[in-house]
Motif scaffolding. Structure first.
Motif, short mmCIF file in Angstrom:
data_model
loop_
_atom_site.label_atom_id
_atom_site.label_comp_id
_atom_site.label_asym_id
_atom_site.label_seq_id
_atom_site.Cartn_x
_atom_site.Cartn_y
_atom_site.Cartn_z
N THR A 236 21.48 12.01 8.39
CA THR A 236 22.19 12.39 7.23
C THR A 236 22.78 13.90 7.61
OG1 THR A 236 20.20 13.35 6.35
CG2 THR A 236 20.70 11.39 5.52
N ALA A 237 22.24 14.64 8.51
CA ALA A 237 22.85 15.81 9.17
C ALA A 237 24.03 15.67 9.47
CB ALA A 237 21.75 16.47 9.87
N SER A 238 24.24 14.35 9.91
CA SER A 238 25.63 14.10 10.72
C SER A 238 26.87 13.66 9.55
CB SER A 238 25.69 13.10 11.80
OG SER A 238 25.36 11.66 10.93
N GLY A 239 26.15 13.55 8.30
CA GLY A 239 27.12 13.39 7.51
C GLY A 239 27.12 11.82 6.84
N LEU A 240 26.22 11.15 7.42
CA LEU A 240 26.18 9.56 7.03
C LEU A 240 25.13 9.33 5.90
CD1 LEU A 240 26.10 7.61 10.41
CD2 LEU A 240 28.00 8.11 8.89
N ASP A 241 25.63 8.58 4.80
CA ASP A 241 24.62 7.94 4.00
C ASP A 241 24.04 6.74 4.35
OD1 ASP A 241 23.31 7.88 1.57
OD2 ASP A 241 24.97 7.52 0.37
N VAL A 242 22.85 6.68 4.77
CA VAL A 242 22.25 5.58 5.36
C VAL A 242 20.91 5.24 4.53
CG1 VAL A 242 23.34 6.00 7.39
CG2 VAL A 242 20.98 6.63 7.16
N PRO A 243 20.57 4.17 4.54
CA PRO A 243 19.01 3.72 3.92
C PRO A 243 18.02 4.40 4.91
CG PRO A 243 20.15 1.72 4.80
CD PRO A 243 20.95 2.91 5.03
N LYS A 244 16.90 4.54 4.39
CA LYS A 244 15.93 5.19 5.12
C LYS A 244 14.60 3.85 4.84
CE LYS A 244 13.09 8.38 3.77
NZ LYS A 244 12.23 9.68 3.36
N ILE A 245 13.83 3.83 5.90
CA ILE A 245 12.77 2.85 5.55
C ILE A 245 11.35 3.55 6.34
CG2 ILE A 245 13.95 0.64 5.41
CD1 ILE A 245 13.21 0.39 8.46
N ARG A 246 10.18 3.11 6.04
CA ARG A 246 9.10 3.86 6.24
C ARG A 246 9.08 3.62 7.93
NH1 ARG A 246 4.47 5.39 7.88
NH2 ARG A 246 2.45 5.47 6.39
N HIS A 247 8.46 4.62 8.44
CA HIS A 247 8.28 4.46 9.75
C HIS A 247 6.87 3.55 10.06
CE1 HIS A 247 7.21 5.62 14.24
NE2 HIS A 247 8.32 6.08 14.09
N PRO A 248 6.85 2.72 10.97
CA PRO A 248 5.68 1.80 11.21
C PRO A 248 4.28 2.46 11.57
CG PRO A 248 7.14 1.50 13.19
CD PRO A 248 7.75 2.32 11.96
N ALA A 249 4.50 3.72 11.99
CA ALA A 249 3.20 4.69 12.68
C ALA A 249 2.04 4.74 11.28
CB ALA A 249 3.73 5.90 13.21
N HIS A 250 0.96 5.07 11.71
CA HIS A 250 -0.22 5.50 10.78
C HIS A 250 0.01 4.70 9.48
CE1 HIS A 250 0.09 9.06 13.44
NE2 HIS A 250 1.38 9.25 13.11
N GLY A 251 -0.34 3.56 9.85
CA GLY A 251 -0.46 2.36 8.91
C GLY A 251 0.74 2.00 8.13
N GLY A 252 2.17 2.09 8.63
CA GLY A 252 3.09 1.96 7.88
C GLY A 252 3.59 0.67 8.13
N LYS A 253 2.99 -0.33 8.88
CA LYS A 253 3.64 -1.53 9.37
C LYS A 253 4.12 -2.32 7.93
CE LYS A 253 2.30 -5.93 11.09
NZ LYS A 253 1.12 -6.73 11.78
N GLU A 254 3.51 -2.48 6.86
CA GLU A 254 3.70 -3.19 5.65
C GLU A 254 5.12 -2.90 5.21
OE1 GLU A 254 3.29 -6.58 5.31
OE2 GLU A 254 1.85 -6.29 7.32
N LEU A 255 5.20 -1.64 4.84
CA LEU A 255 6.28 -0.74 4.10
C LEU A 255 7.45 -1.08 5.32
CD1 LEU A 255 4.50 2.07 2.43
CD2 LEU A 255 5.32 0.02 1.45
N PHE A 256 7.35 -0.84 6.51
CA PHE A 256 8.34 -0.88 7.32
C PHE A 256 8.93 -2.44 7.16
CE2 PHE A 256 9.25 -2.21 11.88
CZ PHE A 256 10.51 -1.59 11.79
N ARG A 257 8.06 -3.20 7.22
CA ARG A 257 8.59 -4.79 7.26
C ARG A 257 9.25 -5.12 5.95
NH1 ARG A 257 6.00 -9.67 8.96
NH2 ARG A 257 3.92 -8.43 9.51
N ARG A 258 8.64 -4.45 4.88
CA ARG A 258 9.37 -4.84 3.53
C ARG A 258 10.58 -3.96 3.50
NH1 ARG A 258 5.93 -2.43 -0.91
NH2 ARG A 258 4.24 -3.84 0.18
N GLY A 259 10.87 -2.72 4.05
CA GLY A 259 12.01 -2.25 3.78
C GLY A 259 13.19 -2.84 4.68
#
Length: 218
Positions: free
Chosen positions: A181-204
């Motif tokens: 976003t600092a580069s000026g792009l508007d992009v989707p953000k998904i959960r990082h898979p670290a620290h128990g984020g696997k399912e939210l990463f997959r879902r994103g």
């Protein structure tokens, strides 16, 4: 992206001068880094053939992952050939750096590749800061990259997006999102898979694929 462009990009990685408490594991100044430059070159060659439409931008390499292997979001098990896409290992032209024998495997890398395999989706992977930020005096540690480091890493992922003719950039976690976003792009953000984020990463990722927000390939 041509073979020469790959070599030029890897050369830039190898000659980049990192600041304090940051390690350039591609540096041409140390002979042991040649295997990592070789591996990331091989990764780019394979991905060039697969024509990815999406670039995932994460945070920074960890001391048990890309810092050892030279390939984004991988660990010693994956680079040895135990990966769900059958991309890695000596039979596919990868080298095993000496640290593979001594450093434990980074678990987040395995989570990342297992989810991608489950989704039958292989984007190009990279980091907001493609070098290893660590705690002062402790190379076998990780830390969040600073804003100047994130800024320094921006040109690398931007060049990859251009060279691979990427359609969509997806930020993986807050640091990746901050960089993009600092580069000026508007992009989707998904959960990082670290620290128990696997399912939210997959879902994103699944949601982005299901809605057509991103494509599997060009």
């Amino acid at each position: 992206m041509t073979g020469q462009e790959i070599r030029d990009f890897v050369e830039r990685l190898g000659t980049f001068q990192t600041g304090p408490s940051s390690r350039n594991f591609f540096s041409t100044e140390l002979p042991e880094n040649a295997a990592r430059r070789h591996n990331v070159t091989r990764y780019f060659e394979q991905m060039l053939e697969r024509r990815p439409a999406v670039l995932l931008v994460g945070e920074a390499p960890g001391y048990r992952g890309m810092t050892v292997t030279g390939v984004p979001f991988t660990n010693k098990a994956l680079i040895s050939g135990h990966d769900p896409f059958g991309m890695f290992g000596p039979d596919n032209g990868y080298l095993l750096p000496p640290e593979v024998l001594t450093v434990p495997a980074e678990p987040t890398a395995t989570v990342m590749w297992n989810v991608l395999a489950d989704l039958d989706f292989l984007p190009l992977l990279w980091s907001a800061y493609p070098f290893h930020p660590h705690q002062p005096g402790r190379t076998q540690s990780n830390r969040t990259p600073s804003m100047p480091e994130i800024a320094a890493g921006t040109l690398f992922w931007q060049d990859l997006a251009r060279l691979f003719k990427i359609d969509s950039v997806v930020a993986v976690g807050n640091i990746g999102h901050r960089s993009v976003t600092a580069s000026g792009l508007d992009v989707p953000k998904i959960r990082h898979p670290a620290h128990g984020g696997k399912e939210l990463f997959r879902r994103g990722l699944q949601d982005l694929l299901d809605t057509g927000a991103i494509r599997r390939s060009q």
